[in-house]
Design a protein around this motif. Sequence first.
Motif, mmCIF file in Angstrom:
data_model
loop_
_atom_site.group_PDB
_atom_site.id
_atom_site.type_symbol
_atom_site.label_atom_id
_atom_site.label_comp_id
_atom_site.label_asym_id
_atom_site.label_seq_id
_atom_site.Cartn_x
_atom_site.Cartn_y
_atom_site.Cartn_z
ATOM 1 N N THR A 30 29.832 -51.308 -18.547
ATOM 2 C CA THR A 30 29.408 -51.100 -17.158
ATOM 3 C C THR A 30 28.053 -51.753 -16.898
ATOM 4 N N ASP A 31 27.187 -51.805 -17.915
ATOM 5 C CA ASP A 31 25.908 -52.508 -17.746
ATOM 6 C C ASP A 31 26.154 -53.992 -17.475
ATOM 7 N N ASP A 32 27.120 -54.584 -18.198
ATOM 8 C CA ASP A 32 27.468 -55.987 -17.951
ATOM 9 C C ASP A 32 27.956 -56.173 -16.516
ATOM 10 N N LEU A 33 28.792 -55.254 -16.071
ATOM 11 C CA LEU A 33 29.412 -55.395 -14.752
ATOM 12 C C LEU A 33 28.393 -55.262 -13.624
ATOM 13 N N LEU A 34 27.348 -54.504 -13.864
ATOM 14 C CA LEU A 34 26.345 -54.259 -12.816
ATOM 15 C C LEU A 34 25.113 -55.149 -12.953
ATOM 16 N N ARG A 35 25.079 -56.008 -13.970
ATOM 17 C CA ARG A 35 23.848 -56.751 -14.247
ATOM 18 C C ARG A 35 23.389 -57.570 -13.055
ATOM 19 N N GLN A 36 24.280 -58.298 -12.401
ATOM 20 C CA GLN A 36 23.840 -59.166 -11.298
ATOM 21 C C GLN A 36 23.324 -58.355 -10.106
ATOM 22 N N PHE A 37 23.881 -57.157 -9.887
ATOM 23 C CA PHE A 37 23.369 -56.300 -8.817
ATOM 24 C C PHE A 37 21.931 -55.871 -9.148
#
Length: 817
Positions: free
Chosen positions: A286-293
């Motif tokens: 989930t950290d990967d998925l939210l990194r750009q945000f």
Amino acid sequence: MSVTRRTFVRNGTINALGLAVVGTIKPIALWAQATQNDMRPYLIGVRMAATPATSYRAYRSKVVSKPDVTTWVQVDLKKSVAISAIQLFPASERMYPGHDQYYGGEAFPLRFRLEASDDPNFAKALTVADFTGSDFPDLKDNISQYAANNIHARYVRLTATKLRSVRADGTDSTPLGKEPRDSPEYSLKIAKIAVISNGHDIAVGCSVTADPINGNPALTAQLTRPARQDGEGIRMDNPHSVTDAATWKPARYKAEAPRTGVTLNGGVFQTAMQNNIEYLLNSYTTDDLLRQFYERTGKVQGFKPTGSQIFWEEDLAGSNAGRFLMGAGNTVRWIDHPELHRRLNVVVDGIDECKQANGYIMAYPEDTIFYSERAAYTRAWLTHGLLEAAYSGNPKALPLLRGYYDWFNQQPFLPDMLRGAIQGGQGMVANTRVSACPVGKPADAQVIQRYYQEDGWLEGLAKQEKEQIWQYPYDRPHCYLLTNLEAYLDMYLVTGDPRYRDAVLGAWELYRAHWQQAGGSISIIEFEKDPPNSNYLHQKLGELCGSAFWVFLSQRFQLLDPDNERYATEIEKSIYNVGMANQDQGHGLRYHTILEGTKEKSTRENTCCEGQGTRLIGSLPEHIYSIAPDGLYVNLFEASTIRWRQAGQPIELKLKTRFPYETHVSAFIKVASPVQANLRVRVPSWAAHDMSVSVNGKVTGTGKPGSYFSLDRRWSDGDVVDFTLPATLRVRRYVGEDQTADDHRYSVEYGPILLAAVGSSKVDLNVSPEHLVDHLESSADAPLHFSVRGSDGQKLMPYWLISQEEFTCYPSVHALA
């Protein structure tokens, strides 16, 4: 139908073709005063839309290694005429990977002159414009105009005396993965030359010659092509196309796809969905998925992307979250998986945490929306993902979308979104899906009407003009045009305007007839030239994402016309022969549907095909059944149970089958009290003959292939429906560009299942085509596996089960000497 558009044109207007019509011409003396920073005298206020590598590609001279080279092109107007102005249309083509932008004005001449003459050799010539004494400004993607003051001439010549560098390798688009050369290269690139006389472009269709040394005669015809059907400019702003929502008469589905209530009971769909869950859980945190945000908000700083992250994650910032939400949101509607559901909620919570006060939610900063494919692809990915999250029960997803589209629908950049963004049409379906969701507003669809709608394209599709698909005028033709079609069919559902439906149905027929391989994969892809019926075997075609779009488009038609069996056929073969075939167990998903050789290695890189592949696999249960006001449609044959309400009463139907390994199907009815319902059972178009249907052991009738057999009766608890699908082996000759006169190749299918001959990419079966089916012998211990009598060692098996074996889906079939 002509299309007008709001464009700022200096000293003139724009006609229905999107070309500048000259009014008062500035005298050429004023142009001498122009400086490098003052391009106004020769701009007409129209930016050139992209010129894809189709029949609308730009002219380019031969590529040379130095700029000080002279090259020319010359238009023959057929007779001496009064010329009021000459317009030059710049090339606007894709740059090399890592710079996924359109570069307008590439190789526009650095120094040049425009001349007119009645002498084809230009021994005597009148000068229209002369910029050979100093470098001409970079006009980028702006169309320029040069006054001719009504001089009379038959020939018009553009002579470049100093060339600009090309951005890649002199081709129309550099292939993915190929970087530009170290040494500079130079060329003359022009998309079109218009010669204006009495308000019209009289150069259209005229012959063009090029200098014999550096010219490129193979492309000269591009310079006098007709104007594109919906105009040449980027800007799209058509307020007259917007219709009043009060006048809309929304089209209604005759059946609905279930969003919940279907349980899989073993079988190949359940295996595929379990593999999909493994892929989703093991590909990114989930950290990967939210990194750009979090990069946008400053919570994460200093991250340095490498390899595939640069494009698939950073350039397309936020698409990874969209990919996960598409797959997970669809999956948890059918399978209770606490960890997958937890991660889904964490991702939505993270997006909500990063939401701006104005409603903005995308991972990339607002002012970077035109970078790479963010404006369309990325926006659509996150929109799809949040919608699937909402339908899985997440309470925050729809408010997030509503806030964002209230912001988006008011933005001043909207007139440039379709053609100024990379493949801007991909973003249409984001708006239309939101418009049809529970928080949709008329403005979501009206944005499409005003800023995206291409009337000329719609008309051509309704007429089933093949060029509208593979020669799409404004961007590289691609299976992604299917997303535009999804959006237009949504527009029909929202407004009820039959123009949208007719256009999309025409396009659907075109794809089905001319761009489908055996097994149903879509045989058109960007960066390749795929004419109708080309069906190349040695190109990487059949993108998984293209077939996902095809399924969701066909599903819309299926729900509009549920008795039309062919839509279920398209969905079925796309699922088995593309969706499931491109799964690599739970390890990843494959990009292309390779039909001979070896399958590609799967990836976990957030590719487009991973995003749509996981979305498709997660949605499998909703394609088995459709719920109608008076009953149920059984579309696919998969071990499953559906629970729904009929006339307010709960009813359950359980399908028991081992299809496609076995063909018998039983349906068990469970009700608390008798209930009237019309159960419609699909008789597939691939059925070899009529199909008998029994209720409680008694034959009630037969259905013809390509139809639905209706059982409209009062059902009691314990009623049982039985039928056996008349599946058989079918042989079809390969028709495509890779066929040779002495090599007859055939695909083999069993029902909807595409078979592959294993052991080599070149398989010769020692049997004549008309007798092939009779020579296939099924394996006693391996269902759907066949040996070939008379061809020792040759075996066929389901293509979707192929893993690392070498194979071909088109073996050569002929009696060997």
